[in-house]
Scaffold this active site. Structure first.
Site, PDB file in Angstrom:
ATOM      1  N   HIS A  91      51.253  31.527  34.439  1.00 23.46           N
ATOM      2  CA  HIS A  91      51.733  32.757  35.046  1.00 23.46           C
ATOM      3  C   HIS A  91      52.815  33.448  34.230  1.00 23.46           C
ATOM      4  O   HIS A  91      52.943  34.662  34.274  1.00 23.46           O
ATOM      5  CB  HIS A  91      52.108  32.510  36.503  1.00 23.46           C
ATOM      6  CG  HIS A  91      50.867  32.442  37.339  1.00 23.46           C
ATOM      7  ND1 HIS A  91      50.269  31.249  37.674  1.00 23.46           N
ATOM      8  CD2 HIS A  91      50.053  33.416  37.790  1.00 23.46           C
ATOM      9  CE1 HIS A  91      49.154  31.514  38.333  1.00 23.46           C
ATOM     10  NE2 HIS A  91      48.995  32.814  38.422  1.00 23.46           N
ATOM     11  N   ARG A 139      49.623  40.842  42.940  1.00 25.17           N
ATOM     12  CA  ARG A 139      49.889  39.436  43.296  1.00 25.17           C
ATOM     13  C   ARG A 139      51.090  39.405  44.228  1.00 25.17           C
ATOM     14  O   ARG A 139      52.222  39.488  43.789  1.00 25.17           O
ATOM     15  CB  ARG A 139      50.180  38.620  42.043  1.00 25.17           C
ATOM     16  CG  ARG A 139      48.985  38.434  41.119  1.00 25.17           C
ATOM     17  CD  ARG A 139      49.370  37.554  39.932  1.00 25.17           C
ATOM     18  NE  ARG A 139      48.217  37.054  39.201  1.00 25.17           N
ATOM     19  CZ  ARG A 139      47.723  37.618  38.096  1.00 25.17           C
ATOM     20  NH1 ARG A 139      48.285  38.707  37.609  1.00 25.17           N
ATOM     21  NH2 ARG A 139      46.683  37.085  37.495  1.00 25.17           N
ATOM     22  N   ARG A 162      46.519  41.373  47.199  1.00 22.16           N
ATOM     23  CA  ARG A 162      45.929  40.050  47.422  1.00 22.16           C
ATOM     24  C   ARG A 162      46.817  39.275  48.382  1.00 22.16           C
ATOM     25  O   ARG A 162      48.040  39.306  48.261  1.00 22.16           O
ATOM     26  CB  ARG A 162      45.816  39.291  46.101  1.00 22.16           C
ATOM     27  CG  ARG A 162      45.186  37.930  46.279  1.00 22.16           C
ATOM     28  CD  ARG A 162      44.951  37.257  44.959  1.00 22.16           C
ATOM     29  NE  ARG A 162      46.196  36.848  44.334  1.00 22.16           N
ATOM     30  CZ  ARG A 162      46.260  36.259  43.135  1.00 22.16           C
ATOM     31  NH1 ARG A 162      45.133  36.050  42.449  1.00 22.16           N
ATOM     32  NH2 ARG A 162      47.403  35.892  42.626  1.00 22.16           N
ATOM     33  N   GLU A 177      36.453  32.832  42.346  1.00 23.68           N
ATOM     34  CA  GLU A 177      37.217  32.110  41.328  1.00 23.68           C
ATOM     35  C   GLU A 177      37.018  30.604  41.386  1.00 23.68           C
ATOM     36  O   GLU A 177      37.648  29.862  40.650  1.00 23.68           O
ATOM     37  CB  GLU A 177      38.701  32.484  41.366  1.00 23.68           C
ATOM     38  CG  GLU A 177      39.374  32.378  42.702  1.00 23.68           C
ATOM     39  CD  GLU A 177      40.848  32.818  42.657  1.00 23.68           C
ATOM     40  OE1 GLU A 177      41.422  32.980  41.577  1.00 23.68           O
ATOM     41  OE2 GLU A 177      41.413  32.993  43.746  1.00 23.68           O
ATOM     42  N   ASN A 190      40.454  33.610  35.505  1.00 21.01           N
ATOM     43  CA  ASN A 190      41.415  32.580  35.078  1.00 21.01           C
ATOM     44  C   ASN A 190      41.094  31.259  35.763  1.00 21.01           C
ATOM     45  O   ASN A 190      41.001  30.207  35.128  1.00 21.01           O
ATOM     46  CB  ASN A 190      42.847  32.978  35.444  1.00 21.01           C
ATOM     47  CG  ASN A 190      43.230  34.321  34.893  1.00 21.01           C
ATOM     48  OD1 ASN A 190      42.600  34.796  33.964  1.00 21.01           O
ATOM     49  ND2 ASN A 190      44.239  34.940  35.466  1.00 21.01           N
ATOM     50  N   ASP A 191      40.950  31.339  37.076  1.00 23.57           N
ATOM     51  CA  ASP A 191      40.637  30.107  37.789  1.00 23.57           C
ATOM     52  C   ASP A 191      39.171  29.725  37.635  1.00 23.57           C
ATOM     53  O   ASP A 191      38.846  28.544  37.527  1.00 23.57           O
ATOM     54  CB  ASP A 191      40.996  30.254  39.273  1.00 23.57           C
ATOM     55  CG  ASP A 191      42.477  30.017  39.492  1.00 23.57           C
ATOM     56  OD1 ASP A 191      42.996  29.032  38.933  1.00 23.57           O
ATOM     57  OD2 ASP A 191      43.126  30.816  40.189  1.00 23.57           O
ATOM     58  N   ARG A 201      44.268  25.187  33.356  1.00 24.39           N
ATOM     59  CA  ARG A 201      44.643  26.426  32.652  1.00 24.39           C
ATOM     60  C   ARG A 201      46.042  26.387  32.052  1.00 24.39           C
ATOM     61  O   ARG A 201      46.389  27.226  31.237  1.00 24.39           O
ATOM     62  CB  ARG A 201      44.492  27.640  33.592  1.00 24.39           C
ATOM     63  CG  ARG A 201      45.413  27.601  34.790  1.00 24.39           C
ATOM     64  CD  ARG A 201      45.009  28.644  35.827  1.00 24.39           C
ATOM     65  NE  ARG A 201      45.795  29.863  35.744  1.00 24.39           N
ATOM     66  CZ  ARG A 201      45.695  30.878  36.602  1.00 24.39           C
ATOM     67  NH1 ARG A 201      44.827  30.825  37.599  1.00 24.39           N
ATOM     68  NH2 ARG A 201      46.422  31.941  36.482  1.00 24.39           N
ATOM     69  N   CYS A 215      39.222  40.705  37.674  1.00 29.38           N
ATOM     70  CA  CYS A 215      40.678  40.905  37.644  1.00 29.38           C
ATOM     71  C   CYS A 215      41.390  39.766  36.920  1.00 29.38           C
ATOM     72  O   CYS A 215      42.609  39.718  36.894  1.00 29.38           O
ATOM     73  CB  CYS A 215      41.240  41.086  39.043  1.00 29.38           C
ATOM     74  SG  CYS A 215      41.095  39.627  40.067  1.00 29.38           S
TER      75      CYS A 215
HETATM   76  C1  PEP Z   1      42.411  34.474  38.459  1.00 30.42           C
HETATM   77  O1  PEP Z   1      42.394  33.306  38.838  1.00 30.42           O
HETATM   78  O2  PEP Z   1      41.666  34.921  37.569  1.00 30.42           O
HETATM   79  C2  PEP Z   1      43.378  35.425  39.041  1.00 30.42           C
HETATM   80  C3  PEP Z   1      43.297  36.702  38.762  1.00 30.42           C
HETATM   81  O3  PEP Z   1      44.341  34.932  39.837  1.00 30.42           O
HETATM   82  P1  PEP Z   1      45.666  34.149  39.367  1.00 30.42           P
HETATM   83  O4  PEP Z   1      45.743  34.258  37.872  1.00 30.42           O
HETATM   84  O5  PEP Z   1      46.808  34.783  40.055  1.00 30.42           O
HETATM   85  O6  PEP Z   1      45.394  32.761  39.829  1.00 30.42           O
HETATM   86 MG    MG Z   2      43.375  32.760  40.677  1.00 25.40          MG
END
Ligand code: PEP
Ligand code: MG
Length: 757
Positions: free
Chosen positions: A365, A472, A508, A606, A629-630, A640, A677
């Site tokens: 993050h 977020r 979200r 995700e 990302n997830d 990650r 996203c």
């Molecule tokens: C993701 O997981 O791609 C996402 C956009 O959410 P975050 O990165 O906040 O987990």
């Molecule tokens: Mg995520």
């Protein structure tokens, strides 16, 4: 053996430099294996040779002098084979070479094992015996285990140059000869002054530093100790009769440690020897803890923990005095063991030019935040000697993940040139702000921003974004001491909704858990990413969820541009339940007379189960938004945030691409738009494939938006589709990335994927 190994690893980890670490290794291993000699050779990659770096048993004068080319001797053989070589009589072997410089007679028994870190042979650990000796299996296993446990520590120590003047910053000694390899965190090039920040009261991460005023440091330290003594006394009185006597005795032990001269006296000596108070305290505690840790008695070993605790208390007390660093150079490159969001916030925005974190990866993050702020970042720079770079010139290449500490002037001027070109590119991209994100064949792909930081709403609004694709909401939750109330949340959301109205703003719902913790809502789990996260928490706590939903609905009154996005959905019933609670919040507010409108509701795809359930989810929701990302983390089973496996983490993996195609098809089959996203959407090369897949919108960090827009205006959807077809025939991520980068270079957009124009 296990005990010996444990102690050895502890001692090596506590060593303050490479030489000391190697000395400890050869001494302890020789004794443990009852060998006549133990030596460590390290590989000099530039010279393609192995150099004797430490020995117990051979002539110490030969250290640094004995050098074997890669193909020479048994050392070379162990290194080349990358496996143990165990010989009863070494001189019989064709690869045997005798070195008169060692001044010793010939040895017969020989066991050598490679020291390997991240698949790379760093050196060779050897034991020798005067007599013939074939080392038994247990001895081989022991040596292999020692080498594997020590490889990380050696790699780390080696990266710091193995220089002796350890209190000196790297730049005061000779600089690091080679760049350090980290991971790209946020695009761009940073050239500046390293400023190391460390989390409060984490003794282990306190760097060494020369004190500005020795006597002032000593006084501050003594004062901190006095305060801790007082606090402990008060605490002890309060708990007398509450704690059982054997536990209460701990306070006496603490008082004794604080009154005795060794802890205080040793620290003062270390301050006078040239370390600032926190650094001297860390050194003292580490030295004392080592003694406890080496004890056989489990009870006494635990006393080491008490000492650490005491050290933390004194440090906290010391830091009370230390004003938060108020002066930052105007070209601050923030460096830390684990750079956090609050550290980022500590540096004034106009002074921050880059970020380098030893831990974490592109999708941590903090990297996401750096991108949101448009600050180049390198993550996972595992070999950076954090304690010794404060104040040094540093170059961070956010494209390649390379970090240079006190580099040669030629490197700095090359990077200056690249940074100039970057700035020109960015200025050129500014011109795209008011142009539509439309392909040459007329396909409009709305580009949205990812946000959540109040501070960056303005740049988001000025970026030409067509809305917010991911807000977020956890950030406002993270920076407080307790859950924010309904009206406070409502106010925060309203600012975002107003800033973009009538364009859509996608809020979200709270997505904590995993690597995002709230200080006032701690969650302790063995596998946090597979645990209580996102919608799982909010469904279990309707009192928190309903407050948030009500705040969102109220914030949108009169604007009606709210979209609600649900994170971490893995079953259809979670979506149904969330919709049920939303309906409740909506009805309550209507009954209360609030003119709320029903929002569009989207589901984040995700987790892999959501990919397979995409049809059912799309039927119930208004849109799907893929959180790559997830999704990448869960599809590839790669954490990650873990730099060790970060090379395996890539959203261009063919499996991820196939999953994405499946989601777009499911969405469109049900007449629902699909967007992305995750960070993938902000990577111009990857976005090219998303365009080819037929994604309806992309949401990304504000700093990525102009770059992606440039790409979209250059490539037709037909071209992107053809490219997608082509890469789907490739099995390998590297080949896929290479193909995409070539396509961007050919279209004159190479500056999007590397430093320079
Ligand atoms: C993701 O997981 O791609 C996402 C956009 O959410 P975050 O990165 O906040 O987990
Ligand atoms: Mg995520």
């Amino acid at each position: 053996m296990l005990d010996t190994l444990r102690r050895l690893v502890q001692e090596v980890n506590a060593a303050r430099n490479l030489d000391q670490a190697l000395e400890i290794i050869v001494q302890r291993v020789k004794a443990a294996m009852a060998a006549d000699v133990c030596s460590v050779y390290l590989r000099d990659a530039e010279q393609q040779a192995h150099v004797l770096m430490a020995t117990e048993g051979l002539n110490p004068q030969s250290i640094g002098r004995v050098r074997l080319s890669d193909s020479e001797g048994l050392v070379g053989l162990v290194s080349e084979r990358a496996e143990p070589v165990n010989l009863e009589n070494a001189p019989d072997h064709v690869r045997y070479r005798y070195f008169p410089e060692t001044g010793e007679e010939r040895y017969h028994g020989f066991l050598g094992v490679p020291i390997i870190h991240h698949r790379k042979v760093l050196g060779v650990l050897i034991v020798q015996q005067r007599a013939r000796r074939k080392f038994d299996e247990d001895s081989v296993s022991f040596l292999v285990t020692v080498a594997s446990q020590l490889a990380g520590a050696i790699a780390h120590a080696e990266a710091s140059g193995g220089i002796n003047g350890l209190r000196e910053p790297v730049c005061a000694v000779s600089g690091l000869q080679r760049p350090l390899e980290g991971l790209p965190g946020a695009a761009g090039v940073a050239i500046g002054t390293a400023v190391v920040l460390y989390p409060p009261a984490v003794l282990e991460s306190i760097p060494d530093r020369a004190p500005a005023d020795v006597e002032a440091e000593v006084t501050a330290f003594r004062e901190a100790v006095r305060r801790v003594r007082e606090d402990l006394h008060i605490l002890s009185e309060r708990l007398r009769g509450v704690l059982p006597p054997e536990d209460h005795a701990l306070f006496n032990a603490y008082q004794m440690m604080l009154e005795g001269d060794s802890l205080v006296g040793d620290t003062v000596t270390r301050i006078r020897a040239g370390n600032w108070a926190p650094g001297a305290l860390r050194e003292t505690i580490e030295a004392h803890v080592r003694v406890f840790d080496a004890m056989d008695d489990a009870y006494l070993r635990e006393r080491g923990d008490d000492l650490r605790d005491l050290g933390r208390r004194i440090l906290m007390s010391l830091q009370q005095d230390e004003l938060a660093r108020s002066e930052f150079p105007k070209d601050t490159v923030l460096v830390g063991e684990e750079v956090s969001a609050s550290m980022l916030a500590e540096v004034p925005q106009d002074r921050l030019v880059g970020v380098v974190s030893v831990r974490g990866s592109r999708t941590s993050h903090v990297a996401i935040l750096a991108r949101a702020l448009g600050i180049p970042a390198v993550m996972g720079a595992g070999d950076l000697p954090v304690g010794r770079v404060d104040g040094c010139r540093i170059v961070a290449d956010g494209y390649s993940g390379r970090v240079y500490v006190a580099p040669a002037p030629a490197i700095i001027s090359e990077y200056r040139r690249l940074a100039r070109e970057e700035a020109e590119l960015a200025a050129g991209l500014q011109g795209l702000r008011d142009l539509r994100a439309e392909t040459p064949d007329g396909v409009h792909i709305p580009l949205y921003v990812n946000t959540g930081l109040m501070a960056d709403i303005t740049p988001s609004r000025n970026s030409g974004a067509e809305g917010i694709g991911l807000y977020r909401t956890e950030f406002p939750f993270m920076i407080r001491q307790s859950f924010p109330g309904e009206s406070e949340q409502c106010q925060i959301y309203r600012q975002a909704l107003e800033a973009f109205a009538p364009r859509p703003v996608t809020l979200r719902t709270l997505d904590v858990g995993g690597d995002k913790a709230l200080p006032y809502f701690p969650i302790k789990e063995d596998n946090p990413f597979l645990g209580w996260r996102g919608i799982r928490i909010t469904l279990d706590h309707p009192e928190i969820f309903l407050v948030q939903l009500r705040a969102m609905l109220r914030a949108s009154v009169g604007l009606d541009n709210l979209q609600i996005l649900l994170p971490m959905v893995s079953t259809v019933s979670e979506l149904d339940e969330a919709l049920g609670l939303l309906r409740r919040a909506y009805q309550e507010l209507q009954e209360e007379g609030e003119p709320v409108a029903w929002p569009r509701v989207g589901v984040m795809v995700e987790v892999p189960s959501a990919v397979y359930l995409a049809d059912a989810l799309a039927r119930r929701a208004d849109f799907l938004s893929v959180g790559t990302n997830d999704l990448t983390q869960y599809l590839l089973a790669v954490d990650r945030n873990n730099a060790r496996v970060a090379e395996l983490y890539d959203s261009l993996h063919p499996a991820v691409l196939r999953a994405l195609i499946q989601v777009v098809e499911a969405g469109h089959r049900n007449g629902k738009p699909v967007s992305v996203c995750g960070e993938m959407a902000g990577d111009p090369a990857a976005a090219l494939l998303l365009l080819g897949m037929g994604m309806d919108a992309l949401s990304m960090s504000v700093s990525s938006l102009p770059r992606v827009k440039w790409m979209i205006r250059k490539f037709s959807r037909a071209e992107a589709r053809a490219l997608l077809e082509e890469v789907l025939a490739l099995d390998d991520v590297e080949a896929i990335r290479g193909r995409l980068e070539r396509a961007l270079e050919e279209a004159g957009l190479g500056g999007l994927v590397r430093a320079g124009k």
